[in-house]
Design a protein around this motif. Structure first.
Motif, short mmCIF file in Angstrom:
data_model
loop_
_atom_site.label_atom_id
_atom_site.label_comp_id
_atom_site.label_asym_id
_atom_site.label_seq_id
_atom_site.Cartn_x
_atom_site.Cartn_y
_atom_site.Cartn_z
N ALA A 98 -17.76 23.14 13.10
CA ALA A 98 -18.42 24.30 14.08
C ALA A 98 -18.56 23.68 14.76
CB ALA A 98 -19.31 24.44 12.77
N PRO A 99 -19.04 25.11 16.01
CA PRO A 99 -19.55 25.18 17.09
C PRO A 99 -21.12 24.28 17.06
CG PRO A 99 -17.93 26.66 16.98
CD PRO A 99 -18.01 26.39 15.58
N ALA A 100 -22.12 23.91 18.29
CA ALA A 100 -23.03 23.22 18.07
C ALA A 100 -24.39 23.97 17.86
CB ALA A 100 -23.51 22.37 18.95
N LEU A 101 -23.81 25.25 18.48
CA LEU A 101 -25.70 25.94 18.54
C LEU A 101 -25.00 27.48 17.72
CD1 LEU A 101 -25.39 27.37 22.46
CD2 LEU A 101 -27.59 25.86 20.69
N PHE A 102 -23.85 27.51 17.11
CA PHE A 102 -23.47 28.75 16.31
C PHE A 102 -23.61 28.74 13.99
CE2 PHE A 102 -20.57 30.86 13.02
CZ PHE A 102 -20.54 32.17 14.00
N ALA A 103 -23.58 27.53 14.41
CA ALA A 103 -23.50 26.15 12.70
C ALA A 103 -24.64 26.58 12.19
CB ALA A 103 -23.09 25.04 12.72
N PRO A 104 -25.84 26.15 12.89
CA PRO A 104 -27.52 26.03 12.44
C PRO A 104 -27.79 27.49 12.03
CG PRO A 104 -27.34 24.73 14.17
CD PRO A 104 -25.98 25.30 13.98
N ARG A 105 -27.83 28.37 12.77
CA ARG A 105 -27.72 29.92 12.78
C ARG A 105 -27.11 30.76 11.21
NH1 ARG A 105 -28.97 34.71 16.66
NH2 ARG A 105 -28.49 36.63 15.10
N PHE A 106 -25.87 30.69 11.74
CA PHE A 106 -24.60 31.43 11.15
C PHE A 106 -24.79 30.47 9.93
CE2 PHE A 106 -24.66 33.51 14.60
CZ PHE A 106 -24.98 34.59 14.88
N LEU A 107 -24.15 29.13 10.45
CA LEU A 107 -23.30 28.38 8.68
C LEU A 107 -24.12 27.87 8.18
CD1 LEU A 107 -20.23 28.24 8.43
CD2 LEU A 107 -20.33 26.04 9.48
N MET A 108 -25.88 27.12 8.35
CA MET A 108 -25.95 26.14 7.53
C MET A 108 -26.32 27.59 6.10
SD MET A 108 -26.97 23.62 6.96
CE MET A 108 -26.44 22.65 8.67
N PRO A 109 -27.05 28.64 6.11
CA PRO A 109 -27.82 29.39 4.71
C PRO A 109 -26.40 29.62 3.91
CG PRO A 109 -28.04 30.64 6.70
CD PRO A 109 -27.52 29.31 7.86
N ILE A 110 -24.67 29.56 5.07
CA ILE A 110 -23.87 29.84 3.62
C ILE A 110 -23.25 28.33 2.80
CG2 ILE A 110 -21.54 30.49 4.06
CD1 ILE A 110 -21.62 32.07 6.02
N VAL A 111 -23.76 27.25 3.94
CA VAL A 111 -23.33 25.96 3.49
C VAL A 111 -24.68 25.91 2.02
CG1 VAL A 111 -23.80 23.50 3.93
CG2 VAL A 111 -22.60 24.96 5.65
N ALA A 112 -25.60 26.03 2.17
CA ALA A 112 -26.85 25.81 1.55
C ALA A 112 -26.60 26.50 0.07
CB ALA A 112 -28.37 26.17 1.96
N GLU A 113 -25.84 27.36 0.20
CA GLU A 113 -25.85 28.89 -0.75
C GLU A 113 -24.81 28.08 -1.49
OE1 GLU A 113 -23.81 33.39 -2.29
OE2 GLU A 113 -25.10 32.54 -0.30
N TYR A 114 -23.98 27.33 -0.79
CA TYR A 114 -22.15 26.90 -1.38
C TYR A 114 -22.53 25.43 -2.90
CZ TYR A 114 -18.35 24.23 -2.58
OH TYR A 114 -16.90 24.17 -1.93
N MET A 115 -23.78 24.48 -1.88
CA MET A 115 -24.11 23.18 -2.46
C MET A 115 -25.00 23.43 -3.75
SD MET A 115 -24.89 21.65 0.56
CE MET A 115 -25.06 19.61 -0.27
N ARG A 116 -25.65 24.49 -3.43
CA ARG A 116 -26.69 24.88 -5.00
C ARG A 116 -25.56 25.27 -6.25
NH1 ARG A 116 -30.70 27.02 -1.04
NH2 ARG A 116 -29.58 29.33 -0.70
N GLN A 117 -24.21 25.99 -5.00
CA GLN A 117 -23.38 26.75 -6.57
C GLN A 117 -22.82 25.90 -6.83
OE1 GLN A 117 -21.29 30.15 -5.11
NE2 GLN A 117 -20.52 30.47 -6.97
N TYR A 118 -22.23 24.78 -5.84
CA TYR A 118 -21.22 23.63 -6.48
C TYR A 118 -21.52 22.03 -6.08
CZ TYR A 118 -18.12 27.36 -6.26
OH TYR A 118 -17.25 28.50 -7.07
N GLU A 119 -22.70 21.85 -7.17
CA GLU A 119 -23.40 20.19 -6.89
C GLU A 119 -22.17 19.18 -7.02
OE1 GLU A 119 -26.14 20.53 -10.02
OE2 GLU A 119 -27.12 22.47 -9.14
N GLU A 120 -21.41 19.89 -7.47
CA GLU A 120 -20.07 18.42 -7.32
C GLU A 120 -20.24 18.24 -5.56
OE1 GLU A 120 -20.35 15.93 -9.50
OE2 GLU A 120 -21.84 17.47 -10.66
N VAL A 121 -20.30 19.49 -5.05
CA VAL A 121 -19.66 19.03 -3.52
C VAL A 121 -20.21 18.29 -2.66
CG1 VAL A 121 -18.16 19.95 -1.28
CG2 VAL A 121 -18.13 20.99 -4.22
#
Length: 297
Positions: A98-121
């Motif tokens: 992902a783009p360096a500036l874009f990811a921390p703001r827009f992608l990281m919250p979704i990654v966090a939600e995803y990892m909480r939902q799928y703990e094996e990933v």
């Protein structure tokens, strides 16, 4: 009619040059592989593989048959994989570019939600503003901002990002607010070195996309420097809106020429075409599509 298993044997023998190697790839007994190849040749009525004690090579008919049947065998294999994976729980390592500036703001919250939902990933984020090759970079998917040119990738559009002209209130008060893109020739415009369109800013004029040449005494190679220069009243800048929202909120800059904004820059999530998305890829794409809302930015 030839079975798919016989066709898989034929493809493996052609690609590996050996019945033994094909048997190892397919995890089948050598005798089973030999019988499958013979059955396929009997069904078609022509020798497909020349066999020697050291090497197995396709005949002329075999080469032609391979080129035609290989895509079909791959498609069936992918269909099987997709059907099987739809009942599997996501697991393993998910590698995302992902783009360096874009990811921390827009992608990281979704990654966090995803990892909480799928703990094996587990998730690995490779942040870069370059167009990273998925296969070469070992990535499962990549977020790209901009028009797509790589037809070897499958993807889904996530939205679009606005591009705007902006200036410091004190600069605009002193030099005047441009009413039309052509007014920019009377302004100092801060351009970015290394940009494919350096010195040209895009607008929508009379319903059509138009590039307008701009210039000024200052050129820089980083967007952060453009923002600082605009704040110092050195001229007007041109930027994705989302990158200067905090400056707008703090009233440090104002947007101009909004009526002439170009079409939003598209943003996509991409993965390799022809491959059935694994469970971890498919579920992340689903979540990203639901959570990422960009068309207002």
């Amino acid at each position: 009619m030839s079975r798919i298993e016989d066709l898989e044997v034929f493809v493996a023998v052609v690609e590996l040059g050996s019945l033994t190697a094909a048997a190892n790839r397919l995890s089948r007994p050598l005798q089973t592989v030999s019988r499958a190849l013979a059955a396929l040749e009997d069904d078609i009525g022509v020798e497909l593989i020349h066999r020697t004690t050291r090497r197995s090579t396709p005949s002329e008919a075999g080469e032609i048959f391979y080129r035609r049947v290989k895509p079909a065998v791959d498609e069936i294999r992918e269909a099987r994989l997709e059907a099987a994976q739809r009942r599997l729980e996501p697991s393993g390592v998910l590698r995302i570019g992902a783009p360096a500036l874009f990811a921390p703001r827009f992608l990281m919250p979704i990654v966090a939600e995803y990892m909480r939902q799928y703990e094996e990933v587990q998730v690995e984020l490779d942040l870069s503003d370059a167009f990273v090759d998925l296969a070469g970079g070992g990535l499962d998917m990549v977020v790209r901002i901009g028009d797509l040119a790589d037809s070897s990738l499958a993807g889904k559009r996530l939205g679009g990002l606005r591009r705007v002209v902006f200036g410091a209130p004190s600069y605009l008060a002193a030099r005047g607010r441009p009413k039309h893109p052509q007014d920019l020739k009377h302004h100092d415009c801060i351009t970015r070195l290394g940009d494919d369109r350096q010195g040209t800013w895009m607008f929508t004029i009379d319903g059509r996309p138009r590039g307008v040449k701009v210039s000024g005494p200052l050129r820089v190679n980083a967007m952060a420097a453009i923002y600082a220069a605009v704040g110092e009243e050195l001229g007007l800048g041109y930027s994705p809106l989302w990158q200067i929202e905090h400056l707008i909120v703090d009233r440090r800059v104002q947007v101009v020429l909004e009526a002439f904004e170009p079409s939003p820059v598209p943003i996509h999530i991409l993965w390799r075409e022809g491959r059935a998305p694994t469970a971890k890829v498919r579920t992340f794409i689903d979540l990203l599509s639901k959570r990422l809302k960009l068309d207002h930015l």
